[in-house]
Scaffold this active site. Structure first.
Site, PDB file in Angstrom:
ATOM      1  N   GLU A  90      59.632   7.409  40.936  1.00 39.00           N
ATOM      2  CA  GLU A  90      59.093   6.874  39.412  1.00 39.00           C
ATOM      3  C   GLU A  90      60.479   6.851  39.103  1.00 39.00           C
ATOM      4  O   GLU A  90      61.357   6.766  39.712  1.00 39.00           O
ATOM      5  CB  GLU A  90      58.948   8.269  39.101  1.00 39.00           C
TER       6      GLU A  90
ATOM      7  N   GLU B  79      48.704  11.874  36.791  1.00 37.15           N
ATOM      8  CA  GLU B  79      48.540  12.658  36.147  1.00 37.15           C
ATOM      9  C   GLU B  79      47.747  12.798  34.824  1.00 37.15           C
ATOM     10  O   GLU B  79      47.497  13.768  34.079  1.00 37.15           O
ATOM     11  CB  GLU B  79      49.579  13.150  35.424  1.00 37.15           C
TER      12      GLU B  79
HETATM   13  O1  AHR Z   1      58.389  13.778  37.273  1.00 36.81           O
HETATM   14  C1  AHR Z   1      58.897  13.136  36.098  1.00 36.81           C
HETATM   15  C2  AHR Z   1      57.221  13.331  35.405  1.00 36.81           C
HETATM   16  O2  AHR Z   1      56.258  14.480  35.529  1.00 36.81           O
HETATM   17  C3  AHR Z   1      55.998  12.106  35.778  1.00 36.81           C
HETATM   18  O3  AHR Z   1      56.113  10.923  35.806  1.00 36.81           O
HETATM   19  C4  AHR Z   1      54.634  12.934  35.207  1.00 36.81           C
HETATM   20  O4  AHR Z   1      53.555  12.874  36.236  1.00 36.81           O
HETATM   21  C5  AHR Z   1      54.871  14.903  35.549  1.00 36.81           C
HETATM   22  O5  AHR Z   1      54.320  15.052  34.580  1.00 36.81           O
END
Ligand code: AHR
Length: 649
Positions: free
Chosen positions: A47, A370
Site C-alpha cells: 500500500e 476493510e
Molecule cells: O495497513 C495499514 C492500514 O490498516 C490499511 O490501509 C487498512 O486496511 C488497515 O486499517
C-alpha cells in the site's frame, strides 16, 4: 550404607536436571494429511502508506514533478521570476506547468526540488533527468541542471540543455552525482535571457530494478524478491477506498502514459507524524500496470483490491447508491480484461500497448478493503453477481471488517458464507499476547465455508511504542505456525504494512524501513522470509507431548512436507526465556527410512525488545547443519527463538 547415599545423591541430580529441562516430545505423523498448502500462501501486501510508493518503491526522485499539488509549488523553491501556468498545457489531465523568466537583471532564475524528504544520491551513480519544455523565444534557450548536496556543495558540476523550437518537446540528459547525500536537491536554472515553460520534471536513477525507465528502486524490490512471495496484493489498504469517493484509487487513471496520469490525494495525507506541508499525493507513476509487472517479476500471483463504492469508513459515510454502482462494477470487469484479456480486447490492448501483450494471470479480486456493515454486504452482493456472470474463473474476496472478533466480524462471516465469497479477508493488528493466544485460532474453523485470507496482520508491541521488536516478530512466528497447520483453510497470508520511510511515516510497525539511501529489514521481515522460503506443500499432523493442542509450554510448532525437495520442514518457536529440549520423532517412516541430514535455520535474540536498525540488523537468520540419522532427533532450542529444521530422509 555408602552405596545408598551415593544413589540418593545421583537420583536427586537427575530429578533436578529433569525439573530444569524436561524433554518435550514432538511427534510428526509422516503419513500425510492430504491438506495441501497453497503455493501462494505467504505473500506481500503493498500500500502507498508511509511513502511506500512515491518517495519509496517508485524510484522517481522529484516530488510534485507535474506541479499538480493543490499548492502547485509544494516541493519546489523558486528563485527569480517564476510562475505556475495552465494555458495550452502539455498534458490535459495534469495541466499545470512552471514558467521561468530570466530578465537579465536578477542573479538567477530557476527552481530547486527538495525530493521526498530530500533526494538520495550516490557518488558516481548515474541519474536520468527529463522534462517537457517549451519556449516562444526564437533563439535557443539554455537550461542548466545541478545536483546540490545538503551543505550546498555541487561539485562544480552541471549539465546544459538547449530548448529550441516552438511547442512542447521532451528533453533527457544523464547526470552523474559528484557526492553521496540522502538530502540533496535538484536545481534547474534558466541561463539565457528569456522565458521557458517546463512540465513533468523527472529524475530517476538509471540503475532501477531491471534497468527500467519509470522504474522501481532496486534495493527495495530486491528486499521483496528475497521474501519469495507467493502473491502480491495491491494497491491497499484504505487508499483504495479514499477519504472520499473522489479520492478513491481508480485503476484506470493509473495506466497509460505516466505524464498524463492525474494526481490523487493520498488517503494518508492528513496523518503524518513528520511533515512540513500536506505533501502526500499519488502520482500513480507506479500504477496498476507497474504493479502487475512487479508481481510478475517477483513470481507472485497478482491480487488487486478495488473500491466497492464506499469511502473509507473510518473517515467518511459516503457511499454510492446501490443502483448507481454500474460504473464501479464495470471498472472491476475491465480490470480483469486489462490483466488477462487478449490484446484484441479494448483493455487488453491498453496493456499490450504499454509493453505486455501476454496476460498477467490474475486469478483473485478483492472487493472492498476493510468494509463493514449491511451496506457493504448489499454492495458486495451486486458486485459478485455481475462479475460471476462474466468471469466465473476469478476468486472473489470479501471483507470481515477491521478487527478479528468484534461485532462486525461476527456479522460479516456468515454473510460472506451466504454470498459464497471464495475467501474472507481478516485483519488483525493486535498485541503480542493476542498472537500467542491465537496460534490455535483456525484449528476449529468451519472447513466448508469460504477460505481465509489473513490479509493484514502485525503484532503491535506497545512496550516498545510499536517498534519492530523481537517480541513482535516472535509472536508472529508463533501465530503463523497456526496458519500453517491450518493451511487447508488459510490460503493466503500477508503482514502489513509493507514499507515505511524513516522520515515520513504514519504507521508502525512496518515490515521494511528505508531512507533515501538504505534499506532496513526488520526481525518481522525475517520471520516472513523464513516462512516464504520454507512453505512446503502439505501439512502434517503433529502432537506435542501427546497433545494435539499446540502452543503449550511456550512451544509453538508446525510440520509440512516440501514435495519439491522431498524434505520434512518443521517450525518451532520457543517463546520462553529458557532453553528447551525437544525430541522429534517421525512416526510412520518406512522400516528402512532414516533421517539423513538436518539444516537448522533460526532467528534468536536474548532480549525481546531488540530492534534492527539501519546498518545493524542484529536479528537475522543463521543457518547450521545438524547431525541427523535414525528416526528421532534431539534438539536444543535456544530461549526466544524461531527455528526451522529442514530434514531429509
Ligand atoms: O495497513 C495499514 C492500514 O490498516 C490499511 O490501509 C487498512 O486496511 C488497515 O486499517
Amino acid at each position: 550404607m555408602k552405596k545408598s547415599l551415593l544413589t540418593l545423591t545421583l537420583s536427586a541430580v537427575c530429578l533436578c536436571a529433569a525439573a530444569q529441562a524436561p524433554v518435550h516430545h514432538l511427534n510428526v505423523d509422516m503419513k500425510g494429511t492430504g491438506k495441501a498448502i497453497s503455493p501462494e500462501m505467504y505473500g506481500i501486501f503493498f500500500e502507498d502508506i508511509n511513502f511506500g510508493a512515491d518517495g519509496g518503491l517508485y524510484a522517481e526522485l522529484v516530488k510534485n514533478r507535474s506541479f499538480e499539488f493543490p499548492n502547485s509549488l509544494v516541493g519546489w523553491t523558486p528563485f527569480g521570476l517564476v510562475s505556475i501556468e495552465d494555458e495550452d498545457p502539455c498534458f490535459d489531465r495534469n495541466p499545470h506547468y512552471v514558467c521561468i523568466t530570466n530578465d537579465g537583471r536578477r542573479l538567477r532564475a530557476g527552481i530547486d526540488n527538495e525530493g521526498y524528504r530530500g533526494i538520495g544520491l550516490k557518488e558516481g551513480k548515474e541519474y536520468r533527468l527529463s522534462a517537457y519544455v517549451r519556449t516562444d523565444e526564437d533563439r535557443p534557450m539554455t537550461l542548466k541542471a545541478e545536483l546540490v548536496a545538503s551543505n550546498g556543495y555541487n561539485g562544480d558540476y552541471g549539465v546544459y540543455m538547449d530548448v529550441q523550437g516552438k511547442g512542447w518537446h521532451k528533453i533527457t540528459v544523464n547526470m552523474t552525482s559528484p557526492f553521496t547525500d540522502a538530502h540533496s536537491k535538484l536545481r534547474i536554472l534558466l541561463e539565457s535571457k528569456g522565458t521557458v515553460e517546463i512540465d513533468h520534471i523527472s529524475l530517476f536513477p538509471v540503475d532501477t530494478w531491471k534497468g527500467r525507465e519509470n522504474g522501481l528502486r532496486k534495493d527495495l524490490v530486491q528486499a521483496l524478491y528475497d521474501l519469495n512471495p507467493g502473491f502480491f496484493r495491491f494497491p491497499g489498504g484504505c487508499i483504495i477506498e479514499g477519504n472520499s469517493l473522489d479520492t478513491r484509487y481508480e485503476w484506470k487513471k493509473s495506466v497509460g502514459p505516466v505524464e498524463n496520469r492525474p494526481l490523487n490525494e493520498n488517503r494518508w495525507n492528513h496523518v503524518f507524524k513528520h511533515r512540513a506541508a500536506p505533501d502526500y499525493f499519488q502520482s500513480t507513476g507506479m500504477g496498476f500496470y507497474e504493479m502487475f509487472l512487479l508481481a510478475e517479476d517477483l513470481g507472485a500471483t497478482p491480487l488487486p483490491v478495488i473500491s466497492c463504492g464506499m469511502a473509507c469508513q473510518f473517515e467518511s459515510t459516503e457511499v454510492v447508491p446501490v443502483d448507481e454502482l454500474g460504473p464501479y462494477i464495470q471498472d472491476a470487469i475491465d480490470l480483469i480484461e486489462f490483466a488477462n484479456g487478449s490484446p484484441e480486447t479494448p483493455w487488453g490492448k491498453v496493456r499490450a500497448e504499454m509493453g505486455h501483450p501476454e496476460p498477467f494471470g490474475m486469478k483473485y479480486l478483492a472487493i472492498g478493503n476493510e468494509q463493514w456493515g449491511p451496506g457493504y454486504v448489499e454492495r458486495l452482493e451486486v458486485f459478485m453477481k455481475e462479475i460471476r456472470k462474466v468471469h466465473p474463473e476469478i476468486l472473489l474476496i470479501g471483507s470481515s471488517g477491521p478487527y478479528p472478533e468484534d461485532e462486525h466480524f461476527k456479522y460479516l462471516w456468515p454473510e460472506m458464507a451466504r454470498l459464497g465469497a471464495d475467501l474472507v479477508d481478516e485483519h488483525y493488528y493486535q498485541e503480542p499476547d493476542w498472537f500467542w493466544k491465537n496460534a490455535d485460532r483456525y484449528d476449529s474453523y468451519d472447513r466448508k465455508g469460504p477460505k481465509v485470507f489473513a490479509g493484514e496482520f502485525a503484532s503491535h508491541d506497545y512496550s516498545t511504542d510499536r517498534e519492530n521488536s523481537f517480541l513482535a516478530a516472535l509472536s508472529e512466528a508463533a501465530f503463523m505456525t497456526g496458519l500453517e497447520r491450518n493451511a487447508d483453510i488459510v490460503r493466503l497470508a500477508t503482514y502489513a504494512p509493507l514499507f515505511a520511510h524513516a522520515e515520513a511515516w504514519q504507521w508502525s510497525p512496518d515490515l521494511i524501513w528505508f531512507n533515501n539511501l538504505e534499506v532496513l529489514r526488520t526481525a518481522n521481515y525475517y520471520v516472513q522470509q523464513m516462512y516464504g522460503n520454507n512453505s512446503g506443500t502439505e501439512v502434517l499432523d503433529i502432537t506435542m507431548d501427546g497433545k494435539t493442542l499446540i502452543g503449550q509450554e511456550n512451544l509453538y510448532a508446525s510440520a509440512v512436507i516440501d514435495s519439491e525437495s522431498g524434505e520434512l520442514v518443521i517450525k518451532i518457536v520457543n517463546s520462553s526465556d529458557s532453553a528447551k529440549t525437544v525430541e522429534i520423532a517421525l512416526d510412520g517412516l518406512k522400516k528402512k527410512q532414516y533421517m539423513t541430514s538436518c539444516r537448522h535455520i533460526y532467528l534468536q535474540n536474548s532480549s525481546l525488545s531488540t530492534v534492527n536498525t539501519f546498518g545493524n540488523e542484529i536479528i537475522s537468520p543463521k543457518t547450521k547443519e545438524l547431525p541427523a540419522s535414525g528416526k528421532t532427533l534431539n534438539l536444543q532450542l535456544e530461549p526466544y527463538s524461531f527455528n526451522i529444521y529442514r530434514i531429509a530422509f
